[in-house]
Design a protein around this motif. Structure first.
Motif, PDB file in Angstrom:
ATOM      1  N   GLY A  18       1.201   3.543 -10.277  1.00 57.99           N
ATOM      2  CA  GLY A  18       2.111   3.030 -11.292  1.00 57.99           C
ATOM      3  C   GLY A  18       1.403   2.087 -12.240  1.00 57.99           C
ATOM      4  N   TYR A  19       2.205   1.343 -12.972  1.00 60.29           N
ATOM      5  CA  TYR A  19       1.703   0.461 -14.011  1.00 60.29           C
ATOM      6  C   TYR A  19       2.363  -0.910 -13.851  1.00 60.29           C
ATOM      7  CZ  TYR A  19       0.767   5.135 -15.828  1.00 60.29           C
ATOM      8  OH  TYR A  19       0.382   6.439 -15.953  1.00 60.29           O
ATOM      9  N   ASP A  20       1.545  -1.956 -13.869  1.00 55.56           N
ATOM     10  CA  ASP A  20       2.062  -3.318 -13.725  1.00 55.56           C
ATOM     11  C   ASP A  20       2.942  -3.447 -12.482  1.00 55.56           C
ATOM     12  OD1 ASP A  20       0.804  -4.119 -16.089  1.00 55.56           O
ATOM     13  OD2 ASP A  20       2.491  -3.407 -17.296  1.00 55.56           O
ATOM     14  N   ARG A  21       2.506  -2.830 -11.419  1.00 53.12           N
ATOM     15  CA  ARG A  21       3.175  -2.848 -10.112  1.00 53.12           C
ATOM     16  C   ARG A  21       4.520  -2.145 -10.100  1.00 53.12           C
ATOM     17  NH1 ARG A  21       1.170  -4.735  -6.024  1.00 53.12           N
ATOM     18  NH2 ARG A  21       3.151  -4.937  -4.958  1.00 53.12           N
ATOM     19  N   HIS A  22       4.859  -1.422 -11.146  1.00 45.26           N
ATOM     20  CA  HIS A  22       6.052  -0.580 -11.137  1.00 45.26           C
ATOM     21  C   HIS A  22       5.630   0.845 -10.823  1.00 45.26           C
ATOM     22  CE1 HIS A  22       8.489  -3.819 -12.608  1.00 45.26           C
ATOM     23  NE2 HIS A  22       7.768  -3.948 -13.703  1.00 45.26           N
ATOM     24  N   PRO A  23       6.157   1.438  -9.755  1.00 45.47           N
ATOM     25  CA  PRO A  23       5.702   2.774  -9.353  1.00 45.47           C
ATOM     26  C   PRO A  23       6.147   3.850 -10.335  1.00 45.47           C
ATOM     27  CG  PRO A  23       7.576   2.092  -8.027  1.00 45.47           C
ATOM     28  CD  PRO A  23       7.200   0.899  -8.856  1.00 45.47           C
ATOM     29  N   ALA A  24       5.219   4.762 -10.643  1.00 49.43           N
ATOM     30  CA  ALA A  24       5.552   5.931 -11.454  1.00 49.43           C
ATOM     31  C   ALA A  24       5.670   7.177 -10.575  1.00 49.43           C
ATOM     32  CB  ALA A  24       4.495   6.148 -12.529  1.00 49.43           C
ATOM     33  N   VAL A  25       4.827   7.267  -9.558  1.00 55.50           N
ATOM     34  CA  VAL A  25       4.961   8.279  -8.504  1.00 55.50           C
ATOM     35  C   VAL A  25       4.732   7.565  -7.182  1.00 55.50           C
ATOM     36  CG1 VAL A  25       4.306  10.283  -9.877  1.00 55.50           C
ATOM     37  CG2 VAL A  25       2.527   8.944  -8.785  1.00 55.50           C
ATOM     38  N   HIS A  26       5.455   7.976  -6.159  1.00 55.03           N
ATOM     39  CA  HIS A  26       5.389   7.178  -4.933  1.00 55.03           C
ATOM     40  C   HIS A  26       5.428   8.024  -3.670  1.00 55.03           C
ATOM     41  CE1 HIS A  26       9.830   7.146  -3.759  1.00 55.03           C
ATOM     42  NE2 HIS A  26       9.790   7.831  -4.873  1.00 55.03           N
ATOM     43  N   HIS A  27       4.766   7.500  -2.644  1.00 54.62           N
ATOM     44  CA  HIS A  27       4.756   8.059  -1.291  1.00 54.62           C
ATOM     45  C   HIS A  27       4.400   9.545  -1.273  1.00 54.62           C
ATOM     46  CE1 HIS A  27       6.151   4.325   0.376  1.00 54.62           C
ATOM     47  NE2 HIS A  27       7.200   4.312  -0.420  1.00 54.62           N
ATOM     48  N   ILE A  28       3.286   9.876  -1.922  1.00 53.79           N
ATOM     49  CA  ILE A  28       2.826  11.264  -1.932  1.00 53.79           C
ATOM     50  C   ILE A  28       1.849  11.471  -0.777  1.00 53.79           C
ATOM     51  CG2 ILE A  28       1.563  13.026  -3.227  1.00 53.79           C
ATOM     52  CD1 ILE A  28       2.514  11.707  -5.780  1.00 53.79           C
ATOM     53  N   THR A  29       2.155  12.439   0.061  1.00 53.64           N
ATOM     54  CA  THR A  29       1.283  12.799   1.166  1.00 53.64           C
ATOM     55  C   THR A  29       1.100  14.316   1.164  1.00 53.64           C
ATOM     56  OG1 THR A  29       1.908  10.920   2.567  1.00 53.64           O
ATOM     57  CG2 THR A  29       1.036  12.871   3.679  1.00 53.64           C
ATOM     58  N   GLY A  30      -0.138  14.751   1.247  1.00 58.29           N
ATOM     59  CA  GLY A  30      -0.411  16.181   1.279  1.00 58.29           C
ATOM     60  C   GLY A  30      -1.846  16.461   0.873  1.00 58.29           C
ATOM     61  N   GLU A  31      -2.215  17.732   0.895  1.00 62.02           N
ATOM     62  CA  GLU A  31      -3.584  18.130   0.599  1.00 62.02           C
ATOM     63  C   GLU A  31      -3.611  19.267  -0.408  1.00 62.02           C
ATOM     64  OE1 GLU A  31      -5.093  19.218   4.410  1.00 62.02           O
ATOM     65  OE2 GLU A  31      -5.556  17.137   5.004  1.00 62.02           O
TER      66      GLU A  31
END
Length: 258
Positions: free
Chosen positions: A17-30
């Motif tokens: 994210g930007y300035d501690r504001h999440p833009a995408v979050h908790h992504i897990t995978g390959e």
């Protein structure tokens, strides 16, 4: 028994994210090596953010990202045309030759072999007659061909494309799709942020549907369902731009086996 190849890219509960504001979050995978993966989602879903995280332009707010033995120099990145300054006075030939920076360095010159490599890339993209033209005088489709010719010379293991067909003529799109298919056939890993779902269904065997979080990830036919597309729009529209880092895990994420 055939030994499985290590993944090209691994996401480990990654939040960007930007300035501690999440833009995408908790992504897990390959992302497996050799994948041809479409990255899709509504406007504001975080597609460009994720690509910038992969190349290291953005540092994780939480979680991590791994390249499993690859280096950042093994990644070629094509940003959106709107993010590229075309006012700098440079010819098509010189712009394409910048794809050789790993071999020649910042100020190095071209020997005969490298000069022929640039001419070959220009020919592959149909630019041989434009090699002395300024990039500022090109159409959108011609300039995109220049950028792809430069990618061709980078000879990268991972290729990231951010909206590569936006504002590009149909013939150029067809030619660039053929080049992407060729890269896939060579075993390179290609990830493209796209908005044309028909194009994705026809040319990309795997899809990651993103809406600030992973909605679905796997075989394109199983990801681009009406249910998942509606969910992606709802998640994006409901997202709070001013939220702090969230603590929620991956509940609600649908992961489809490849």
């Amino acid at each position: 028994m055939t030994q499985e190849k290590p993944p090209a890219i691994g996401f480990h509960d990654l939040t960007l994210g930007y300035d501690r504001h999440p833009a995408v979050h908790h992504i897990t995978g390959e992302v497996d090596r050799g994948d041809l993966l479409a990255l899709v989602g509504p406007n504001g879903a975080g597609k460009s953010t994720l690509l910038k995280g992969i190349i290291g332009q953005l540092k994780p707010l939480s979680g991590s990202l791994s390249l499993d033995g690859l280096k950042r120099n093994d990644i070629a990145y094509l940003p959106q045309q709107i993010d590229i300054d075309r006012s700098f006075p440079i010819t098509v030939f010189d712009a394409v030759s910048m794809g050789l920076w790993r071999q020649i360095g910042t100020w190095g010159g071209l020997d005969r072999g490298l000069n022929l490599a640039v001419l070959g890339a220009l020919a592959t993209l149909g630019l041989q007659d434009l090699r002395q033209r300024s990039v500022g005088a090109l159409s959108g489709g011609q300039f995109q061909r220049v950028l792809f010719a430069r990618l061709l010379l980078q000879d990268a293991a991972i290729i990231l494309l951010d909206e590569p067909f936006r504002a590009v003529d149909t013939k150029t799109v067809e030619d660039l799709l053929r080049l992407i298919s060729h890269w896939h056939g060579e075993g390179r890993t290609v990830i493209a942020a796209l908005h044309d779902l028909d194009q994705v269904r026809e040319h990309f065997p795997k899809t990651l549907l993103l809406a600030r979080e992973v909605v679905a990830w796997g075989r394109t036919k199983e990801v681009l369902t009406a249910k998942n597309l509606v969910k992606s729009r709802q998640l994006t529209e409901a997202w709070d731009e001013h939220a702090e880092i969230c603590e929620r895990g991956e509940a609600g994420t649908e992961r489809i086996s490849a």
